[in-house]
Design a protein around this motif. Structure first.
Motif, PDB file in Angstrom:
ATOM      1  N   ILE A 218       0.890  -1.154   0.000  1.00  0.00           N
ATOM      2  CA  ILE A 218       0.000   0.000   0.000  1.00  0.00           C
ATOM      3  C   ILE A 218       0.929   1.204   0.000  1.00  0.00           C
ATOM      4  N   GLN A 219       0.410   2.361  -0.319  1.00  0.00           N
ATOM      5  CA  GLN A 219       1.282   3.526  -0.434  1.00  0.00           C
ATOM      6  C   GLN A 219       2.048   3.802   0.846  1.00  0.00           C
ATOM      7  N   GLU A 220       1.372   3.628   1.997  1.00  0.00           N
ATOM      8  CA  GLU A 220       2.017   3.931   3.277  1.00  0.00           C
ATOM      9  C   GLU A 220       3.106   2.928   3.638  1.00  0.00           C
ATOM     10  N   ALA A 221       3.024   1.730   3.100  1.00  0.00           N
ATOM     11  CA  ALA A 221       3.983   0.669   3.462  1.00  0.00           C
ATOM     12  C   ALA A 221       5.093   0.493   2.448  1.00  0.00           C
ATOM     13  N   GLY A 222       4.920   1.015   1.223  1.00  0.00           N
ATOM     14  CA  GLY A 222       5.876   0.730   0.172  1.00  0.00           C
ATOM     15  C   GLY A 222       5.799  -0.738  -0.229  1.00  0.00           C
ATOM     16  N   ARG A 223       6.789  -1.195  -0.961  1.00  0.00           N
ATOM     17  CA  ARG A 223       6.828  -2.592  -1.403  1.00  0.00           C
ATOM     18  C   ARG A 223       7.487  -3.461  -0.329  1.00  0.00           C
ATOM     19  N   CYS A 224       6.794  -4.511   0.072  1.00  0.00           N
ATOM     20  CA  CYS A 224       7.260  -5.378   1.155  1.00  0.00           C
ATOM     21  C   CYS A 224       7.373  -6.817   0.661  1.00  0.00           C
ATOM     22  N   LEU A 225       8.203  -7.590   1.343  1.00  0.00           N
ATOM     23  CA  LEU A 225       8.392  -8.985   0.950  1.00  0.00           C
ATOM     24  C   LEU A 225       8.862  -9.816   2.137  1.00  0.00           C
ATOM     25  N   ILE A 226       8.233 -10.967   2.284  1.00  0.00           N
ATOM     26  CA  ILE A 226       8.703 -11.998   3.212  1.00  0.00           C
ATOM     27  C   ILE A 226       9.014 -13.239   2.390  1.00  0.00           C
ATOM     28  N   MET A 227      10.178 -13.833   2.629  1.00  0.00           N
ATOM     29  CA  MET A 227      10.508 -15.103   1.977  1.00  0.00           C
ATOM     30  C   MET A 227      11.353 -15.969   2.906  1.00  0.00           C
ATOM     31  N   SER A 228      11.104 -17.258   2.821  1.00  0.00           N
ATOM     32  CA  SER A 228      12.021 -18.238   3.397  1.00  0.00           C
ATOM     33  C   SER A 228      12.742 -18.886   2.230  1.00  0.00           C
ATOM     34  N   ILE A 229      14.067 -18.849   2.243  1.00  0.00           N
ATOM     35  CA  ILE A 229      14.831 -19.379   1.113  1.00  0.00           C
ATOM     36  C   ILE A 229      15.959 -20.282   1.606  1.00  0.00           C
ATOM     37  N   LYS A 230      16.439 -21.104   0.682  1.00  0.00           N
ATOM     38  CA  LYS A 230      17.635 -21.909   0.930  1.00  0.00           C
ATOM     39  C   LYS A 230      18.695 -21.477  -0.066  1.00  0.00           C
ATOM     40  N   ALA A 231      19.865 -21.103   0.443  1.00  0.00           N
ATOM     41  CA  ALA A 231      20.969 -20.667  -0.417  1.00  0.00           C
ATOM     42  C   ALA A 231      22.275 -20.838   0.337  1.00  0.00           C
ATOM     43  N   GLY A 232      23.317 -21.240  -0.376  1.00  0.00           N
ATOM     44  CA  GLY A 232      24.623 -21.409   0.249  1.00  0.00           C
ATOM     45  C   GLY A 232      24.620 -22.408   1.391  1.00  0.00           C
ATOM     46  N   GLY A 233      23.732 -23.396   1.330  1.00  0.00           N
ATOM     47  CA  GLY A 233      23.659 -24.399   2.391  1.00  0.00           C
ATOM     48  C   GLY A 233      22.944 -23.918   3.630  1.00  0.00           C
ATOM     49  N   LYS A 234      22.339 -22.727   3.590  1.00  0.00           N
ATOM     50  CA  LYS A 234      21.636 -22.171   4.744  1.00  0.00           C
ATOM     51  C   LYS A 234      20.153 -22.031   4.438  1.00  0.00           C
ATOM     52  N   ASN A 235      19.337 -22.211   5.469  1.00  0.00           N
ATOM     53  CA  ASN A 235      17.919 -21.876   5.398  1.00  0.00           C
ATOM     54  C   ASN A 235      17.722 -20.571   6.148  1.00  0.00           C
ATOM     55  N   ALA A 236      17.113 -19.593   5.498  1.00  0.00           N
ATOM     56  CA  ALA A 236      16.979 -18.281   6.121  1.00  0.00           C
ATOM     57  C   ALA A 236      15.628 -17.659   5.801  1.00  0.00           C
ATOM     58  N   THR A 237      15.185 -16.802   6.704  1.00  0.00           N
ATOM     59  CA  THR A 237      13.974 -16.014   6.504  1.00  0.00           C
ATOM     60  C   THR A 237      14.373 -14.563   6.331  1.00  0.00           C
ATOM     61  N   MET A 238      13.842 -13.929   5.279  1.00  0.00           N
ATOM     62  CA  MET A 238      14.123 -12.515   5.043  1.00  0.00           C
ATOM     63  C   MET A 238      12.846 -11.711   5.098  1.00  0.00           C
ATOM     64  N   VAL A 239      12.961 -10.506   5.643  1.00  0.00           N
ATOM     65  CA  VAL A 239      11.867  -9.542   5.657  1.00  0.00           C
ATOM     66  C   VAL A 239      12.387  -8.240   5.070  1.00  0.00           C
ATOM     67  N   LEU A 240      11.708  -7.750   4.036  1.00  0.00           N
ATOM     68  CA  LEU A 240      12.047  -6.483   3.393  1.00  0.00           C
ATOM     69  C   LEU A 240      10.833  -5.572   3.484  1.00  0.00           C
ATOM     70  N   LEU A 254      17.830 -10.533  -4.319  1.00  0.00           N
ATOM     71  CA  LEU A 254      18.944 -11.094  -5.087  1.00  0.00           C
ATOM     72  C   LEU A 254      20.273 -10.880  -4.367  1.00  0.00           C
ATOM     73  N   ASN A 255      20.476  -9.679  -3.836  1.00  0.00           N
ATOM     74  CA  ASN A 255      21.743  -9.398  -3.156  1.00  0.00           C
ATOM     75  C   ASN A 255      21.856 -10.135  -1.824  1.00  0.00           C
ATOM     76  N   ILE A 256      20.719 -10.387  -1.182  1.00  0.00           N
ATOM     77  CA  ILE A 256      20.740 -11.207   0.034  1.00  0.00           C
ATOM     78  C   ILE A 256      21.140 -12.634  -0.312  1.00  0.00           C
ATOM     79  N   ARG A 257      20.597 -13.164  -1.399  1.00  0.00           N
ATOM     80  CA  ARG A 257      20.987 -14.517  -1.809  1.00  0.00           C
ATOM     81  C   ARG A 257      22.466 -14.563  -2.175  1.00  0.00           C
ATOM     82  N   ARG A 258      22.971 -13.526  -2.851  1.00  0.00           N
ATOM     83  CA  ARG A 258      24.410 -13.479  -3.175  1.00  0.00           C
ATOM     84  C   ARG A 258      25.251 -13.461  -1.900  1.00  0.00           C
ATOM     85  N   PHE A 259      24.784 -12.705  -0.918  1.00  0.00           N
ATOM     86  CA  PHE A 259      25.487 -12.664   0.357  1.00  0.00           C
ATOM     87  C   PHE A 259      25.544 -14.047   0.997  1.00  0.00           C
TER      88      PHE A 259
END
Length: 328
Positions: A218-240, A254-259
């Motif tokens: 919504i306009q007040e919140a901007g663009r938001c994202l929650i994901m649980s991903i597996k990368a680099g042998g790790k399972n992680a939850t991200m909140v943007l 993408l840059n979080i996955r690269r990290f």
């Protein structure tokens, strides 16, 4: 001597800039699921509107009530969004099984579907709100308030830290993980098969192993994202939270996955984030700015002389608003 010192300073600045992490989101939190270790953090305690990330809470409360997923729900006129006037492909009067309504709310972030789920909760909307408050308390989300089931209200507010707790709890529901990781699905509406798509275009994309996903806007919140991903042998939850555009939050992901995999962010794409970000620009080296907190050394590994990169948010111009209305 002075020339050598000056050269060393230039080298340090160059190295710091090269390892800087660009974030278009105002709040960022990445937590390793298996250990609870914070991998990346930026403004994780800021209380902000959360838009349709709300629908993960709505889904948990509905599933906790053990309602019949095959029961038909009629989409009512009261389910129509009169606050933000968002569009919907779900017509008033349609009778849809509750399981499919849940699918539409989670995968396609349909607001009428989410409103119908709250309205048909046992005891109606007041009972639904009370159940949400109990769930928030049970999860220890002490900085969270959710007043309605869709996320259209800017009064639905939380922090990245609280939302990691919500996401990790939602990941324990197979009904939620299955629905949020469908790239597309057919739903029968008024005897016609209608194809709906996931609002997160990373779902189903090559190279992504996603266990949970939810977008929000919504306009007040901007663009938001929650994901649980597996990368680099790790399972992680991200909140943007509060990115200026969909492309900004995707580049953050993408840059979080690269990290996580030990790769560096792509510097050629930082300028594009700066142009499209409304609320925050790329993270750059600065002597006075706050650091992005990280418990892993991967981003500093290539910095010569062990120099740490510091970070500040560089304000950028707002991207032109897309004319066509879209759901989040």
């Amino acid at each position: 001597m002075m020339k050598k010192l000056f050269a060393a300073v230039l080298l340090s600045i160059s190295s710091a800039a090269a390892i800087a992490v660009p974030f278009g989101s105002q709040s960022v939190l990445v937590v390793e699921d298996d250990t609870g270790k914070v991998l990346l953090e930026k403004n994780a305690g800021a209380v902000v509107p959360i838009a349709s990330l709300t629908k993960l809470m709505t889904a948990m409360v509905i599933l906790d009530a053990k309602q019949d997923m095959n029961e038909l729900i009629e989409i009512d006129r009261s389910d129509v969004d009169t606050l933000k006037h968002s569009s919907s492909r779900v017509p008033v009067g349609a009778n849809i099984p509750r399981g499919d309504v849940l699918q539409l709310a989670l995968m396609s972030s349909d607001n009428r579907a989410a409103a119908a789920l709250g309205r048909t909760y046992p005891g109606g909307l007041p009972a639904f709100k009370a159940a949400v408050r109990r769930k928030i308390a049970a999860l220890g989300m002490s900085h969270t308030v959710i007043e309605e089931p869709t996320g259209l209200s800017p009064n639905n507010r939380s922090t990245a830290a609280d939302l990691v707790k919500m996401a990790q709890a939602a990941s324990q529901y197979k009904e939620i993980t299955d629905r949020t990781t469908d790239a597309k699905n057919l739903v029968s509406i008024n005897s016609r098969e209608v194809e709906f798509h996931n609002t997160n275009r990373l779902v189903g994309a090559k190279g992504w192993d996603i266990g949970l996903s939810k977008t929000g806007y919504i306009q007040e919140a901007g663009r938001c994202l929650i994901m649980s991903i597996k990368a680099g042998g790790k399972n992680a939850t991200m909140v943007l939270l509060n990115a200026g555009a969909s492309s900004a939050r995707i580049l953050d992901a993408l840059n979080i996955r690269r990290f996580m995999t030990g790769d560096e962010a792509q510097p050629a794409r930082v300028a594009r984030v700066a142009r499209i970000s409304r609320a925050g620009g790329p993270i750059k080296a600065s002597a006075r700015a706050p650091r992005i907190k990280t418990s892993a050394p991967a981003l500093r590994a290539k910095s010569k002389g062990g120099v740490r990169a510091k970070a500040k948010v560089v304000p950028t111009k707002k991207k032109a608003v897309v004319v066509r209305k879209r759901r989040n």
